[in-house]
Design a protein around this motif. Structure first.
Motif, PDB file in Angstrom:
ATOM      1  N   THR A 164      13.937 -15.418  33.391  1.00 15.12           N
ATOM      2  CA  THR A 164      13.316 -16.481  33.166  1.00 15.12           C
ATOM      3  C   THR A 164      11.269 -15.835  33.821  1.00 15.12           C
ATOM      4  OG1 THR A 164      13.250 -17.303  35.553  1.00 15.12           O
ATOM      5  CG2 THR A 164      14.396 -17.842  33.775  1.00 15.12           C
ATOM      6  N   ARG A 165      11.342 -14.409  33.771  1.00 16.17           N
ATOM      7  CA  ARG A 165       9.863 -14.199  33.421  1.00 16.17           C
ATOM      8  C   ARG A 165       8.909 -15.426  34.562  1.00 16.17           C
ATOM      9  NH1 ARG A 165       8.844 -10.232  30.509  1.00 16.17           N
ATOM     10  NH2 ARG A 165      11.046  -8.872  30.190  1.00 16.17           N
ATOM     11  N   PRO A 166       8.913 -15.994  35.894  1.00 21.85           N
ATOM     12  CA  PRO A 166       8.410 -16.875  36.175  1.00 21.85           C
ATOM     13  C   PRO A 166       6.574 -16.001  36.339  1.00 21.85           C
ATOM     14  CG  PRO A 166       8.912 -15.919  37.930  1.00 21.85           C
ATOM     15  CD  PRO A 166      10.212 -15.502  36.452  1.00 21.85           C
ATOM     16  N   THR A 167       5.774 -17.004  36.174  1.00 24.87           N
ATOM     17  CA  THR A 167       4.301 -16.513  36.316  1.00 24.87           C
ATOM     18  C   THR A 167       4.227 -16.914  37.898  1.00 24.87           C
ATOM     19  OG1 THR A 167       3.477 -19.201  36.981  1.00 24.87           O
ATOM     20  CG2 THR A 167       3.518 -17.330  34.774  1.00 24.87           C
ATOM     21  N   HIS A 168       4.792 -17.342  39.373  1.00 22.66           N
ATOM     22  CA  HIS A 168       4.726 -18.026  40.604  1.00 22.66           C
ATOM     23  C   HIS A 168       6.301 -17.657  40.553  1.00 22.66           C
ATOM     24  CE1 HIS A 168       0.382 -18.682  38.608  1.00 22.66           C
ATOM     25  NE2 HIS A 168       0.418 -18.229  39.720  1.00 22.66           N
ATOM     26  N   VAL A 169       6.456 -17.453  42.256  1.00 24.19           N
ATOM     27  CA  VAL A 169       7.388 -17.397  42.978  1.00 24.19           C
ATOM     28  C   VAL A 169       6.952 -18.759  44.239  1.00 24.19           C
ATOM     29  CG1 VAL A 169       9.097 -16.912  44.351  1.00 24.19           C
ATOM     30  CG2 VAL A 169       8.068 -16.014  42.257  1.00 24.19           C
ATOM     31  N   THR A 170       7.954 -19.733  45.144  1.00 22.57           N
ATOM     32  CA  THR A 170       7.619 -19.804  46.235  1.00 22.57           C
ATOM     33  C   THR A 170       8.975 -20.171  47.406  1.00 22.57           C
ATOM     34  OG1 THR A 170       6.395 -21.509  47.239  1.00 22.57           O
ATOM     35  CG2 THR A 170       7.927 -22.146  45.631  1.00 22.57           C
ATOM     36  N   VAL A 171       8.825 -19.614  48.254  1.00 20.94           N
ATOM     37  CA  VAL A 171       9.905 -20.009  49.035  1.00 20.94           C
ATOM     38  C   VAL A 171       9.604 -21.082  49.735  1.00 20.94           C
ATOM     39  CG1 VAL A 171      11.288 -19.235  51.074  1.00 20.94           C
ATOM     40  CG2 VAL A 171      10.837 -17.515  48.938  1.00 20.94           C
ATOM     41  N   LEU A 172      10.413 -21.898  50.322  1.00 25.02           N
ATOM     42  CA  LEU A 172       9.416 -23.873  50.618  1.00 25.02           C
ATOM     43  C   LEU A 172      10.387 -23.958  51.883  1.00 25.02           C
ATOM     44  CD1 LEU A 172      10.877 -26.300  47.219  1.00 25.02           C
ATOM     45  CD2 LEU A 172       8.339 -25.103  48.120  1.00 25.02           C
ATOM     46  N   ASN A 224      -1.698 -13.626  29.907  1.00 24.41           N
ATOM     47  CA  ASN A 224      -0.717 -12.167  30.097  1.00 24.41           C
ATOM     48  C   ASN A 224      -1.843 -11.119  30.986  1.00 24.41           C
ATOM     49  OD1 ASN A 224       1.099 -13.756  28.834  1.00 24.41           O
ATOM     50  ND2 ASN A 224       0.260 -13.217  27.212  1.00 24.41           N
ATOM     51  N   SER A 225      -2.884 -11.275  31.427  1.00 28.88           N
ATOM     52  CA  SER A 225      -4.051 -10.280  32.248  1.00 28.88           C
ATOM     53  C   SER A 225      -3.193  -9.831  32.980  1.00 28.88           C
ATOM     54  CB  SER A 225      -4.783 -10.985  32.298  1.00 28.88           C
ATOM     55  OG  SER A 225      -4.559 -12.175  33.247  1.00 28.88           O
ATOM     56  N   VAL A 226      -3.574  -8.455  33.060  1.00 28.59           N
ATOM     57  CA  VAL A 226      -3.148  -8.003  35.021  1.00 28.59           C
ATOM     58  C   VAL A 226      -2.713  -8.406  35.911  1.00 28.59           C
ATOM     59  CG1 VAL A 226      -3.367  -5.638  36.229  1.00 28.59           C
ATOM     60  CG2 VAL A 226      -3.230  -6.017  33.750  1.00 28.59           C
ATOM     61  N   GLU A 227      -4.120  -9.335  36.203  1.00 28.24           N
ATOM     62  CA  GLU A 227      -4.481  -9.894  37.277  1.00 28.24           C
ATOM     63  C   GLU A 227      -3.209 -11.753  37.440  1.00 28.24           C
ATOM     64  OE1 GLU A 227      -7.866 -13.231  39.305  1.00 28.24           O
ATOM     65  OE2 GLU A 227      -7.912 -12.616  37.350  1.00 28.24           O
ATOM     66  N   SER A 228      -2.689 -12.280  36.467  1.00 22.11           N
ATOM     67  CA  SER A 228      -1.688 -12.797  36.158  1.00 22.11           C
ATOM     68  C   SER A 228      -0.084 -12.201  36.497  1.00 22.11           C
ATOM     69  CB  SER A 228      -1.353 -13.538  35.187  1.00 22.11           C
ATOM     70  OG  SER A 228      -2.315 -13.865  34.535  1.00 22.11           O
ATOM     71  N   GLY A 229      -0.255 -11.104  36.303  1.00 22.96           N
ATOM     72  CA  GLY A 229       0.982 -10.046  36.532  1.00 22.96           C
ATOM     73  C   GLY A 229       1.131 -10.034  38.491  1.00 22.96           C
ATOM     74  N   TRP A 231       0.599 -12.216  40.505  1.00 24.54           N
ATOM     75  CA  TRP A 231       1.828 -12.982  41.384  1.00 24.54           C
ATOM     76  C   TRP A 231       2.455 -13.353  40.628  1.00 24.54           C
ATOM     77  CZ3 TRP A 231      -0.620 -16.069  44.895  1.00 24.54           C
ATOM     78  CH2 TRP A 231      -2.759 -15.841  44.717  1.00 24.54           C
ATOM     79  N   THR A 232       3.363 -12.960  39.716  1.00 26.94           N
ATOM     80  CA  THR A 232       4.614 -13.127  39.812  1.00 26.94           C
ATOM     81  C   THR A 232       5.605 -12.066  41.530  1.00 26.94           C
ATOM     82  OG1 THR A 232       4.855 -10.710  38.395  1.00 26.94           O
ATOM     83  CG2 THR A 232       4.668 -12.160  37.380  1.00 26.94           C
ATOM     84  N   ARG A 233       4.584 -10.829  41.911  1.00 29.75           N
ATOM     85  CA  ARG A 233       5.463 -10.533  42.763  1.00 29.75           C
ATOM     86  C   ARG A 233       4.909 -11.296  44.126  1.00 29.75           C
ATOM     87  NH1 ARG A 233       2.150  -6.536  39.736  1.00 29.75           N
ATOM     88  NH2 ARG A 233       1.389  -6.139  41.589  1.00 29.75           N
ATOM     89  N   ARG A 234       3.767 -11.829  44.146  1.00 33.48           N
ATOM     90  CA  ARG A 234       3.710 -12.534  45.353  1.00 33.48           C
ATOM     91  C   ARG A 234       4.307 -13.612  46.240  1.00 33.48           C
ATOM     92  NH1 ARG A 234      -3.381 -12.664  44.264  1.00 33.48           N
ATOM     93  NH2 ARG A 234      -3.334 -10.129  44.985  1.00 33.48           N
ATOM     94  N   ILE A 235       4.984 -13.948  46.718  1.00 28.99           N
ATOM     95  CA  ILE A 235       5.711 -15.625  47.343  1.00 28.99           C
ATOM     96  C   ILE A 235       4.966 -16.095  47.986  1.00 28.99           C
ATOM     97  CG2 ILE A 235       8.076 -15.724  48.623  1.00 28.99           C
ATOM     98  CD1 ILE A 235       8.887 -13.129  47.402  1.00 28.99           C
ATOM     99  N   LEU A 236       4.846 -17.100  47.498  1.00 29.20           N
ATOM    100  CA  LEU A 236       3.775 -18.502  48.703  1.00 29.20           C
ATOM    101  C   LEU A 236       4.814 -18.944  49.231  1.00 29.20           C
ATOM    102  CD1 LEU A 236       1.913 -18.031  45.680  1.00 29.20           C
ATOM    103  CD2 LEU A 236       1.794 -20.554  45.454  1.00 29.20           C
TER     104      LEU A 236
END
Length: 575
Positions: A164-172, A224-229, A231-236
């Motif tokens: 799905t290629r999310p831009t952000h990820v969270t574990v609630l 689509n910048s590197v900065e946005s990339g 956040w695909t790896r960071r988990i909130l």
């Protein structure tokens, strides 16, 4: 060749099943049509757009399809990693009753008499068979279960993230399974979380997780910048009751270790959507050139909130005061409700109040006795007053039509976990009831019923949607939530939609990998047999000799057992 033929036929028989199960398991989001919703809200169209992210449907130059939402949040609920506390031998020791028997027999234990020694030895012997041995077997099962469960959860995260290629990820919340574990065990589960279950992911840096301020720097740009990339790896990571405890359990020490391993509990992030059209740029509020405009630059505000100690009594007044101060800062640094272009996503753990029957979890509170501090021991939902802090405070919705923005509030959505079954609720207030604000109260209904009754579109019925994401644990279907936000340039408002993507229970994951191991074992055994035969070893002859020996041995044991039984029963031997 009989052995080689047997192995080859077994391999050919099991291989198709292994391939079919493995292909489905590792491509399940494709087969289930999982995709982040898009502006058309058409699930089939969303899936077609998601296909363009992958070969052979990928767009030229690896550009993202323009129809995809610029903000895509992968939401995962309650992984609850278990550990040593659920393994019996870690609690009771390895074969404790056998050790007692050895001490009794060797007269290394103290007893009042020989009779007492014999009695306790007999008791320990019984416990050895009915407790020690089952505990060892259960411990082996739990160790294997923990190891494989980590990879089952990892499979969900990795596969859905890839497709799905999310831009952000969270574990609630509820990242681990118990708040009462010691620091060493907490650290071990933390390492499993980062190195196994969410391998490749990153903790949100403390310097990025900011306290709300009037003047701030955006955390990222939705592009689509590197900065946005990054956040695909960071988990909130949201803090949950199994991570630090409810208000009556939450201490500074538990909060410190959570924040050290998983990240801050309270902070906000802001992400801006670039406006590339010069004419639209001119319509945005500017103190010098356009002070009368109500249009803000399109921005998403993500608020992570520890709601473990919103309700009282709390064990730590220091931590509760910090939470209250944080909530006040969120409200105080929010844009005025009249402005357009902003959207707030609240990520928390305990769902807001709703009456019994809306979701699986109904309102429930349990408190420690006064001798133990009287704090909150357990709760299923927040209290009505604490819940108002979200809707009336942070989101600014009011029953008073004379309030700022006519009480319609700020656009936003609440995501949380805790209720493992999941729920989708719409909370609203009917401003047409009565003549004063005192005549109006919050009402609660499932999102499905709210849509059927068209309540969100009714004038004078401001409300907000709350999505309780179903748990990603195997017992609840291995679910993953997909939240999309896109910007309506004409209305100058954010729109959003949510979808689920569930793998299914862990049993299929287990079955698939067991079948795969069988296939690999058969292939290795077949190659080994053919190698031995190529070197002149008669494998078939040796196999027949081994079978004959085992049959002979089995017959001897059976005959010996029969004679022993006959002698014990007094049956005369045959003449």
């Amino acid at each position: 060749m009989a052995v080689a033929t047997f192995l080859r036929r077994g391999f050919c028989l099991v291989l198709p099943l292994a391939l079919a199960c493995s292909i489905w398991l590792y491509l399940y989001p494709v087969f289930k049509g999982c995709a982040f919703p898009i502006a058309s809200r058409d699930a089939i169209e969303a899936f077609q757009e998601t296909k363009k992210l992958h070969w052979p449907y990928a767009e030229p130059d690896n550009e993202l399809p323009t129809a995809l939402a610029p903000f895509r949040l992968l939401a995962l609920g309650d992984p609850q990693l278990e550990g040593d506390t659920s393994i019996p031998i870690k609690t009771f020791g390895f074969l404790p009753h056998l050790k007692k028997i050895a001490k009794n027999v060797a007269f290394r234990s103290k007893h009042s008499s020989l009779r007492e020694r014999i009695r306790m030895t007999l008791h320990d012997t019984v416990d050895f068979y009915f407790e020690d041995i089952p505990n060892v077997l259960e411990s082996i099962r739990k160790v294997i279960d923990h190891f494989c469960n980590d990879f089952y959860l990892a499979h969900i995260y990795r596969t859905v993230h890839w497709w799905t290629r999310p831009t952000h990820v969270t574990v609630l919340g509820d990242l681990v399974g118990s708040q009462w574990i010691d620091n060493a065990e907490f650290e071990r589960r933390g390492r499993r979380f980062w190195n196994r279950t969410f391998s490749g992911a990153e903790r949100v840096p403390d310097e990025v997780a900011l306290f709300p301020q009037r003047e701030y720097d955006v955390s990222g740009v939705l592009s689509n910048s590197v900065e946005s990339g990054v956040w695909t790896r960071r988990i909130l990571n949201v803090v949950g009751n199994h991570d630090v405890g409810y208000a009556g359990d939450l201490t500074e020490e538990r909060m410190e270790r959570f924040e050290r391993v998983f990240g801050k509990a309270n902070y906000e992030l802001r992400f801006e959507l670039p406006v590339t059209d010069p004419e639209l740029n001119k319509t945005i509020v500017d103190d010098e050139t356009n002070p009368e405009s109500l249009r803000l630059r399109p921005e998403i505000r993500i608020v992570l909130l520890n709601d473990m100690n919103l309700d009282t009594p709390a064990k730590s007044s220091v931590l509760q005061d910090a939470t209250y101060s944080y909530v006040n800062a969120i409200i105080g640094n929010s844009h005025a409700v009249e402005f357009q272009g902003g959207f707030t996503i609240i990520l928390t753990h305990i769902p807001t109040y709703k009456p019994k029957g809306i979701c699986v979890d109904a309102p429930y509170f349990d408190f420690y006795p006064s001798s133990e501090g009287g704090g909150v021991r357990e709760q299923y939902l927040l209290s009505p007053d604490a819940s108002k802090g979200f809707f009336e405070g942070i989101l600014g919705v009011s029953g008073n039509t004379n309030a700022d923005g006519k009480g319609l509030g700020r656009p936003g959505v609440i995501l949380n976990g805790h209720d493992h079954a999941g729920c989708d609720t719409y909370h609203f207030i009917n401003q047409t009831n009565g003549t004063t604000q005192a005549d109006r109260s919050w009402e609660h209904i499932t999102w499905e019923d709210a849509q059927a009754q068209e309540i969100p579109a009714m004038p004078g019925h401001p409300g907000r949607r709350e999505i309780t994401v179903r748990s990603m644990m195997g017992g609840f279907g291995g679910n993953a939530g997909l939240l999309s936000l896109w910007f309506d340039w004409e209305a100058w408002e954010w729109r959003f939609e949510y979808a689920d993507c569930a793998l299914g229970t862990q049993h299929f994951w287990w079955f698939t990998h067991i079948v795969d191991v069988i296939v690999i074992a058969l292939a290795v055994a077949f190659l080994g047999v053919r190698g031995l035969e190529a070197n002149g070893v008669n494998v078939d002859k040796r196999a027949c000799a081994l079978v004959a020996f085992l049959r002979k041995r089995n017959n001897e044991l059976w005959t010996r057992g029969t004679k022993t039984t006959a002698q014990a029963s007094g049956t005369p031997k045959a003449a």
